[in-house]
Scaffold this motif. Structure first.
Motif, PDB file in Angstrom:
ATOM      1  N   MET A 112     -20.759   6.132  59.336  1.00 18.17           N
ATOM      2  CA  MET A 112     -20.886   6.795  60.715  1.00 18.17           C
ATOM      3  C   MET A 112     -20.565   8.409  60.329  1.00 18.17           C
ATOM      4  N   GLY A 113     -21.581   9.177  60.960  1.00 15.40           N
ATOM      5  CA  GLY A 113     -21.505  10.498  60.907  1.00 15.40           C
ATOM      6  C   GLY A 113     -22.242  11.242  59.722  1.00 15.40           C
ATOM      7  N   MET A 114     -23.058  10.415  58.818  1.00 13.93           N
ATOM      8  CA  MET A 114     -23.411  10.834  57.822  1.00 13.93           C
ATOM      9  C   MET A 114     -25.021  11.200  58.189  1.00 13.93           C
ATOM     10  N   THR A 115     -25.598  11.176  59.333  1.00 13.22           N
ATOM     11  CA  THR A 115     -26.888  11.438  59.625  1.00 13.22           C
ATOM     12  C   THR A 115     -26.737  13.236  60.013  1.00 13.22           C
ATOM     13  N   GLU A 116     -27.821  13.726  59.993  1.00 11.56           N
ATOM     14  CA  GLU A 116     -27.832  15.181  60.269  1.00 11.56           C
ATOM     15  C   GLU A 116     -27.159  15.660  61.669  1.00 11.56           C
ATOM     16  N   GLY A 118     -25.122  13.672  63.003  1.00  5.74           N
ATOM     17  CA  GLY A 118     -23.533  13.239  62.843  1.00  5.74           C
ATOM     18  C   GLY A 118     -22.835  14.540  62.054  1.00  5.74           C
ATOM     19  N   GLN A 119     -23.492  14.998  60.865  1.00  4.75           N
ATOM     20  CA  GLN A 119     -22.920  16.130  60.198  1.00  4.75           C
ATOM     21  C   GLN A 119     -22.362  17.376  61.198  1.00  4.75           C
ATOM     22  N   ALA A 135     -15.731  21.041  55.969  1.00  5.39           N
ATOM     23  CA  ALA A 135     -17.143  20.351  56.326  1.00  5.39           C
ATOM     24  C   ALA A 135     -17.681  19.904  55.102  1.00  5.39           C
ATOM     25  N   ASP A 136     -17.338  20.182  53.825  1.00 10.61           N
ATOM     26  CA  ASP A 136     -17.863  19.636  52.517  1.00 10.61           C
ATOM     27  C   ASP A 136     -16.823  18.605  52.097  1.00 10.61           C
ATOM     28  N   ASP A 137     -15.657  18.341  52.660  1.00  5.91           N
ATOM     29  CA  ASP A 137     -14.671  17.190  52.266  1.00  5.91           C
ATOM     30  C   ASP A 137     -14.689  16.288  53.485  1.00  5.91           C
ATOM     31  N   ILE A 138     -14.917  16.648  54.558  1.00  2.00           N
ATOM     32  CA  ILE A 138     -14.862  15.575  55.581  1.00  2.00           C
ATOM     33  C   ILE A 138     -16.458  14.929  55.891  1.00  2.00           C
ATOM     34  N   LYS A 139     -16.862  13.708  55.504  1.00  3.46           N
ATOM     35  CA  LYS A 139     -18.117  13.439  55.562  1.00  3.46           C
ATOM     36  C   LYS A 139     -18.529  12.318  56.529  1.00  3.46           C
ATOM     37  N   SER A 140     -17.645  11.948  57.125  1.00  4.89           N
ATOM     38  CA  SER A 140     -17.812  10.704  58.055  1.00  4.89           C
ATOM     39  C   SER A 140     -16.839  10.726  59.213  1.00  4.89           C
ATOM     40  N   VAL A 141     -17.248   9.745  60.288  1.00  6.03           N
ATOM     41  CA  VAL A 141     -16.211   9.894  61.494  1.00  6.03           C
ATOM     42  C   VAL A 141     -14.910   9.366  60.972  1.00  6.03           C
TER      43      VAL A 141
END
Length: 153
Positions: A112-116, A118-119, A135-141
Motif C-alpha cells: 500500500m502506497g507504492m503507486t504513483e 501513494g508515493q 522519501a527514498d527510505d519510506i516506501k509504503s503506508v
C-alpha cells in the motif's frame, strides 16, 4: 544523518499500538492486531486521538475488512462486548471467513502506497513531518506508520 519526525507533526502518536508488521497469531493477517488494539483503546478511553480517529474503521481498517468481507463496525462491536482477549478471538473466529487469504492480504498491505499517487501521499506526509529527505527510505503506508511511531530509524 537521516531526519526524524518533528514531535507532534502528525498529531499524538500511540506507540502502544502493535507494529504494522505484527501478524495476528490465529490468522497470520497483518494489520488486524493494530485494528483490534485501536478498538480496545476506544473501548477504554472513549475515542482515539484525532491523528488516529481520522482513519479508524477507514483506511487500512476498512481495506482489511473489505478483504475479509466484513463490516469494520462488527469487529469494533466484538471488542466492545467481549470480556476477555479469549472471547474476542472466539467471536472473531465466528465472524471471519474460514479462509482469510492471509498471503494475498499481507502482500497487498505491505505494498500500500507504492503507486504513483501513494508515493505522492507518503512524500506529502513526510514533508509535513519535516522528513522529506526520507522519501527514498519510506516506501509504503506500513513503513510510514512504523516511521511515525518510532520503529524505523
Amino acid at each position: 544523518m537521516a531526519s526524524k519526525p518533528i514531535p507532534g507533526s502528525s498529531g499524538e502518536v500511540l506507540t502502544l499500538l502493535p507494529s504494522a508488521y505484527t501478524p495476528h497469531l490465529a490468522t497470520g493477517l497483518l494489520h488486524l492486531p493494530r485494528f483490534l488494539a485501536k478498538c480496545r483503546y476506544v473501548k477504554q478511553h472513549g475515542a482515539l486521538p484525532a491523528s488516529y480517529a481520522k482513519n479508524y474503521k477507514r483506511g487500512c481498517d476498512r481495506f482489511l475488512s473489505q478483504h475479509l468481507g466484513i463490516d469494520p463496525a462488527d469487529v469494533e462491536k466484538i471488542v466492545f462486548e467481549a470480556a476477555s482477549g479469549e472471547e474476542i478471538e472466539a467471536k472473531l473466529k465466528q465472524l471471519l471467513p474460514a479462509d482469510v487469504r492471509a498471503a494475498a492480504w499481507n502482500r497487498r498491505y505491505v505494498q500500500m502506497g507504492m503507486t504513483e499517487a501513494g508515493q505522492a501521499f507518503i512524500k506529502e506526509a513526510l514533508t509535513a513531518m519535516g522528513c522529506a529527505d526520507r522519501a527514498d527510505d519510506i516506501k509504503s503506508v506500513p513503513d510510514l506508520i512504523e516511521f511515525d511511531e518510532g520503529r524505523v530509524e
